[in-house]
Enzyme design. Structure first.
Site, PDB file in Angstrom:
ATOM      1  N   TRP A 208     -18.163   7.335 -58.293  1.00 22.14           N
ATOM      2  CA  TRP A 208     -17.157   7.906 -57.384  1.00 22.14           C
ATOM      3  C   TRP A 208     -17.793   8.358 -56.078  1.00 22.14           C
ATOM      4  O   TRP A 208     -17.112   8.633 -55.100  1.00 22.14           O
ATOM      5  CB  TRP A 208     -16.456   9.094 -58.049  1.00 22.14           C
ATOM      6  CG  TRP A 208     -17.343  10.328 -58.210  1.00 22.14           C
ATOM      7  CD1 TRP A 208     -18.617  10.376 -58.690  1.00 22.14           C
ATOM      8  CD2 TRP A 208     -17.010  11.674 -57.856  1.00 22.14           C
ATOM      9  NE1 TRP A 208     -19.098  11.667 -58.690  1.00 22.14           N
ATOM     10  CE2 TRP A 208     -18.135  12.491 -58.182  1.00 22.14           C
ATOM     11  CE3 TRP A 208     -15.878  12.273 -57.310  1.00 22.14           C
ATOM     12  CZ2 TRP A 208     -18.151  13.878 -57.972  1.00 22.14           C
ATOM     13  CZ3 TRP A 208     -15.902  13.655 -57.108  1.00 22.14           C
ATOM     14  CH2 TRP A 208     -17.024  14.441 -57.437  1.00 22.14           C
ATOM     15  N   ASP A 209     -19.135   8.439 -56.083  1.00 28.60           N
ATOM     16  CA  ASP A 209     -19.876   8.851 -54.891  1.00 28.60           C
ATOM     17  C   ASP A 209     -19.394   8.073 -53.662  1.00 28.60           C
ATOM     18  O   ASP A 209     -19.301   8.614 -52.566  1.00 28.60           O
ATOM     19  CB  ASP A 209     -21.385   8.576 -55.060  1.00 28.60           C
ATOM     20  CG  ASP A 209     -21.992   9.231 -56.292  1.00 28.60           C
ATOM     21  OD1 ASP A 209     -21.268   9.376 -57.296  1.00 28.60           O
ATOM     22  OD2 ASP A 209     -23.185   9.575 -56.263  1.00 28.60           O
TER      23      ASP A 209
ATOM     24  N   GLU B 143     -20.369  18.317 -64.320  1.00 29.70           N
ATOM     25  CA  GLU B 143     -20.877  17.730 -65.565  1.00 29.70           C
ATOM     26  C   GLU B 143     -21.485  18.757 -66.517  1.00 29.70           C
ATOM     27  O   GLU B 143     -22.027  18.398 -67.553  1.00 29.70           O
ATOM     28  CB  GLU B 143     -21.892  16.631 -65.236  1.00 29.70           C
ATOM     29  CG  GLU B 143     -21.234  15.475 -64.507  1.00 29.70           C
ATOM     30  CD  GLU B 143     -22.162  14.300 -64.240  1.00 29.70           C
ATOM     31  OE1 GLU B 143     -23.379  14.432 -64.447  1.00 29.70           O
ATOM     32  OE2 GLU B 143     -21.650  13.246 -63.800  1.00 29.70           O
TER      33      GLU B 143
ATOM     34  N   LYS C 213     -22.513  22.537 -62.475  1.00 34.40           N
ATOM     35  CA  LYS C 213     -23.558  21.718 -61.862  1.00 34.40           C
ATOM     36  C   LYS C 213     -23.211  21.472 -60.391  1.00 34.40           C
ATOM     37  O   LYS C 213     -24.086  21.330 -59.544  1.00 34.40           O
ATOM     38  CB  LYS C 213     -23.628  20.390 -62.613  1.00 34.40           C
ATOM     39  CG  LYS C 213     -24.673  19.428 -62.155  1.00 34.40           C
ATOM     40  CD  LYS C 213     -24.626  18.154 -63.008  1.00 34.40           C
ATOM     41  CE  LYS C 213     -25.652  17.132 -62.553  1.00 34.40           C
ATOM     42  NZ  LYS C 213     -25.445  15.819 -63.184  1.00 34.40           N
ATOM     43  N   GLN C 214     -21.902  21.408 -60.112  1.00 35.96           N
ATOM     44  CA  GLN C 214     -21.482  21.020 -58.763  1.00 35.96           C
ATOM     45  C   GLN C 214     -20.067  21.495 -58.488  1.00 35.96           C
ATOM     46  O   GLN C 214     -19.355  21.910 -59.395  1.00 35.96           O
ATOM     47  CB  GLN C 214     -21.560  19.502 -58.644  1.00 35.96           C
ATOM     48  CG  GLN C 214     -20.633  18.759 -59.618  1.00 35.96           C
ATOM     49  CD  GLN C 214     -21.147  17.373 -59.935  1.00 35.96           C
ATOM     50  OE1 GLN C 214     -21.762  17.173 -60.980  1.00 35.96           O
ATOM     51  NE2 GLN C 214     -20.903  16.423 -59.053  1.00 35.96           N
TER      52      GLN C 214
HETATM   53  C1  BGC Z   1     -23.507  13.843 -60.494  1.00 36.40           C
HETATM   54  C2  BGC Z   1     -22.319  12.904 -60.384  1.00 36.40           C
HETATM   55  C3  BGC Z   1     -22.729  11.708 -59.560  1.00 36.40           C
HETATM   56  C4  BGC Z   1     -23.964  11.052 -60.118  1.00 36.40           C
HETATM   57  C5  BGC Z   1     -24.468   9.909 -59.265  1.00 36.40           C
HETATM   58  C6  BGC Z   1     -24.696  13.098 -61.053  1.00 36.40           C
HETATM   59  O1  BGC Z   1     -25.803  13.936 -61.076  1.00 36.40           O
HETATM   60  O2  BGC Z   1     -23.203  14.934 -61.314  1.00 36.40           O
HETATM   61  O3  BGC Z   1     -21.237  13.568 -59.808  1.00 36.40           O
HETATM   62  O4  BGC Z   1     -21.683  10.807 -59.507  1.00 36.40           O
HETATM   63  O5  BGC Z   1     -24.989  12.007 -60.200  1.00 36.40           O
HETATM   64  O6  BGC Z   1     -24.823  10.372 -58.000  1.00 36.40           O
END
Ligand code: BGC
Length: 756
Positions: free
Chosen positions: A353-354, A480, A588-589
């Protein structure tokens, strides 16, 4: 000129690994890590890599217990035939940066001209001194092509014997690290050499992958510019070696031309095609390649560049991020932007999704034609998403894979992978953004409407009505560290928007074009159900705290003990079992905060402000996708100093290797996040159905900041200063927009100044 270059002089092994990513070059198709052509010293580690976007092999996913619907296979971006090697010997002594005496060593990435240069003076152990300049350029003009040039100048009075050795090696493997979930743990050797030959002054090495049976051809030719030299070559079953020898007393140069073709893009005739392209490029002088490259980059920078006065290092950092975004963006029907771009092997070259949420906006609002290609690629995965939905048990709809190259799910860890259903709404969101920014009706009719309707079907099949509300259970939001939850606020608002727009698409098309509606078999009743699900979508709200909880149970959990968590235990994912993390309020984010950015009208400003304060305290930013979102939202809330602090953490994240893993590749989403934080954060840009708006808020550390945005055929230049904002319409005749609530109409080349 300074702020267009990144320079480095380090030869420390750890830093060299990081620099291999930082100095990587790419053009959306080819990516070449910044390896030293001549190699390293015994005992040193290098991740030597050349990648072709989407060129992959298929590997088995090994599970202890494989349950129904778990993907059995995954794809892996491959390190392809290595054509980088150029060695040099001076009077019989092999040149290396790690022996002899090195002076004036500097490596420079030139982002305006698009090449990397190393310049050095080297004294061999025997006392011969030479000046060496090597340059590498991966062409935007011809995507299959890259070239290396070395010039060598003897600095001693007597002539020197020089030997240049060029190699192409098909016996390559990927890098692996069994201890880091962000890097592949095995399956490193995935292709074999199937052919090595000479053909009319060029050489070709062919490889074929073990499982996907994709083929790649690498055609090379070399030239040595000196009157008199000896030349020889040898072929073996792995590759090619060419050797030039000469006695020189003046500068000489050596040029290597390299072309890659593969069966994903060039059909079965990869060898013929590679030779054909090579024959067109190899006679073009190096300076001409430089000129073409600069022209292509000028075009990119004309709208993509952002200037900031008052901070040179930051200025470099921003350009660096934008440059790498450009280098990583797949622009053909089989490729997209991998999480690490084409700079390394982290996340195995997968698309997440990035792209849609973090990177696409920069392309959309500076080069919409590039965004269109990225969306077309995503659209091409729609059939796989339909199949995936069925595999997972849905009756209908499209479930986009969490990570993929060709469209099938490649995530082996479903709680933080497949369960991130929000990716389908994120993709739908980006198609909507494209529609709002470009107004391209044809595209909407041909592509966006279908994506919107098929993803809407997924939501209806995933959620359910309960006591009059539509709810979505058992999914994972962006964070996550909190997996498989009911009613993740982010997922629900994004799904709501997706459903609303699917209904809009239905209404928009039914008046003038029925073909898609008929093809998909959408009825008035089905569209009405989408509308109802959107209207009644349950969006969790906590009365006591006055915030949107991340999900139904998030706020009931204990808060993570941040105070007693040693700093070397971050990122937590490398130090705690996932279940431990899932039991606590720890993010985490950005999750809810991201929802408040993408769909700010689903909550009032007070709620957004309280949510910001709340989630800020429980977010670790262990994901590099986090800081930029906090920066944008801090700017929105008028906390400009805070916004600036977060912004500074995004802007130079890779250049300063603050996440410690830049060696595995650059953090592309964060790089896109830098652009978002400037334009959507400090610039306060929003694009909605009501139009384009700005709400500039310049950090006090900057003298000014200038950027451009594209909107419906117009390009407006925005110059933010402390006391005023100046808008100039540089493309288009007339553009109406909103500046902090004030309606403004700009006309061509007419400067509109708004004082604050
Ligand atoms: C993040 C995800 C991201 C992925 C790839 C993970 O560490 O939590 O949101 O899509 O990295 O960049």
């Amino acid at each position: 000129m300074e702020s267009w270059t990144i320079e480095n002089t380090s030869l420390n092994n750890q830093e060299l690994l990081t620099n291999e990513s930082l100095f990587s070059l790419g053009n959306g198709y080819i990516g070449v890590r910044g390896n030293f052509e001549e190699g390293y010293q015994e005992g040193m580690t290098s991740i030597r890599g050349t990648y072709l976007n989407a060129f992959h092999d298929i590997t088995d996913i090994e599970y202890g217990e494989k349950l129904h619907g778990f993907p059995g296979k995954q794809q892996k971006l491959l390190n392809v035939i290595d054509a980088q090697t150029v060695e040099m010997h001076v009077n019989g002594e092999r040149f290396s940066l790690f022996h002899g005496d090195l002076t004036d060593y500097k490596r420079t990435l030139n982002m305006k001209k698009g090449f990397v240069e190393r310049s050095m003076k080297w004294k061999s152990n025997q006392g011969d001194v030479v000046k060496i300049t090597s340059r590498k350029l991966v062409s935007f003009h011809t995507r299959e092509f890259y070239t290396i040039e070395w010039t060598v100048e003897p600095l001693t009075s007597r002539p020197v014997d020089i030997k240049m050795v060029s190699r192409v090696n098909g016996d390559v493997a990927n890098f692996s690290d069994p201890n880091d979930p962000r890097v592949a743990s095995g399956h490193s050797k995935r292709s074999k050499v199937t052919g090595v030959k000479e053909a009319n002054g060029c050489f070709v090495v062919e490889n074929e992958t073990y499982e996907s049976c994709l083929k790649v051809a690498c055609a090379t030719s070399t030239s040595f510019y000196f009157d008199k030299y000896d030349y020889d070559f040898t072929l073996d079953n792995k590759g090619i070696e060419e050797v030039y020898t000469a006695t020189i007393n003046e500068p000489v140069s050596f040029v290597k031309s390299i072309v890659y073709t593969d069966t994903l893009r060039h059909g079965e005739q990869t060898v013929e095609k590679a030779i054909e392209i090579l024959n067109e490029e190899r006679h073009v002088p190096f300076y001409e390649h430089l000129k073409r490259q600069e022209n292509d980059l000028n075009q990119f920078w004309s709208t993509a560049d952002i200037t900031i006065s008052g901070d040179e290092e930051l200025q470099k950092g921003i350009r660096f991020n934008l440059f790498h975004l450009l280098q990583s963006a797949g622009q053909d029907e089989v490729s997209n932007i991998a999480a690490k771009g084409l700079s390394g092997e982290g996340y195995e070259g997968h698309y997440f999704w990035d792209t849609e949420i973090y990177m696409l906006p920069m392309f959309l609002m500076t080069h919409p034609e590039m965004a269109k290609k990225l969306l077309l690629h995503r659209y091409s995965l729609l059939d796989s998403a339909r199949e995936r939905a069925k595999e997972v048990g849905h009756k209908e709809g499209a479930l986009f894979p969490w990570r993929t190259i060709t469209g099938t799910e490649c995530s082996a860890f479903f709680p933080a992978g497949t369960a991130q259903y929000h990716i389908s709404a994120d993709i739908a969101y980006s198609f909507i953004q494209y529609d709002l920014v470009t107004g391209d009706e044809q595209f909407f009719k041909e592509y966006s409407a279908e994506v919107l309707m098929e993803t809407a079907r997924l939501w209806l099949d995933t959620g359910h009505f309960y006591k009059g509300e539509f709810r979505i259970d058992n999914v994972t939001g962006p964070d996550e560290y909190t997996c498989i939850v009911n009613n993740n606020f982010f997922t629900n608002v994004m799904a709501q928007y997706n459903l609303e727009w699917a209904k809009k698409a239905f209404d928009r098309l039914k008046d003038y074009d029925h073909s898609l509606i008929e093809k998909l078999g959408v009825t008035e009743e089905e569209a009405a159900r989408w509308e109802k699900a959107a209207r009644t979508m349950y969006l969790p709200y906590d009365e006591e705290r006055g915030i949107n909880p991340q999900d139904d149970t998030f706020l009931q959990k204990a808060v993570w003990d941040f105070e007693n968590t040693p700093s070397d235990h971050y990122p937590l994912l490398l130090n705690y079992h996932p279940l431990t993390l899932y039991r606590y309020q720890v993010c985490k984010q950005a999750d809810t905060i991201l929802a408040h950015f993408l769909l700010e009208d689903t909550a009032d400003e007070e709620t957004i402000a309280r949510s910001y304060d709340y989630y800020e305290k429980v977010t670790t930013h262990d994901s590099s996708l986090s800081y930029c979102v906090f920066s944008i939202m801090a700017a929105k809330l008028g906390k400009v100093d805070k916004a600036y602090d977060y912004f500074m953490k995004t802007a130079r994240l890779d250049l300063d290797n603050t996440h410690g893993n830049t060696k595995d590749g650059l953090h592309m989403a964060n790089m896109g996040g830098t652009w978002l934080a400037i334009v959507f954060g400090f610039g306060g840009v929003r694009v909605k159905e009501s139009g384009l708006s700005f709400a500039p808020n310049l950090p006090k550390e900057w003298g000014g900041c200038t950027f451009h945005v594209y909107y419906q055929g117009n390009v407006v230049q925005v110059e933010m200063e402390e006391a005023k904002t100046v808008y100039t319409l540089v493309q288009g005749n007339q553009l109406a927009f909103n500046h902090k609530g004030q309606s403004i109409t700009a006309t061509k080349d007419c400067v509109v100044t708004v004082t604050h």
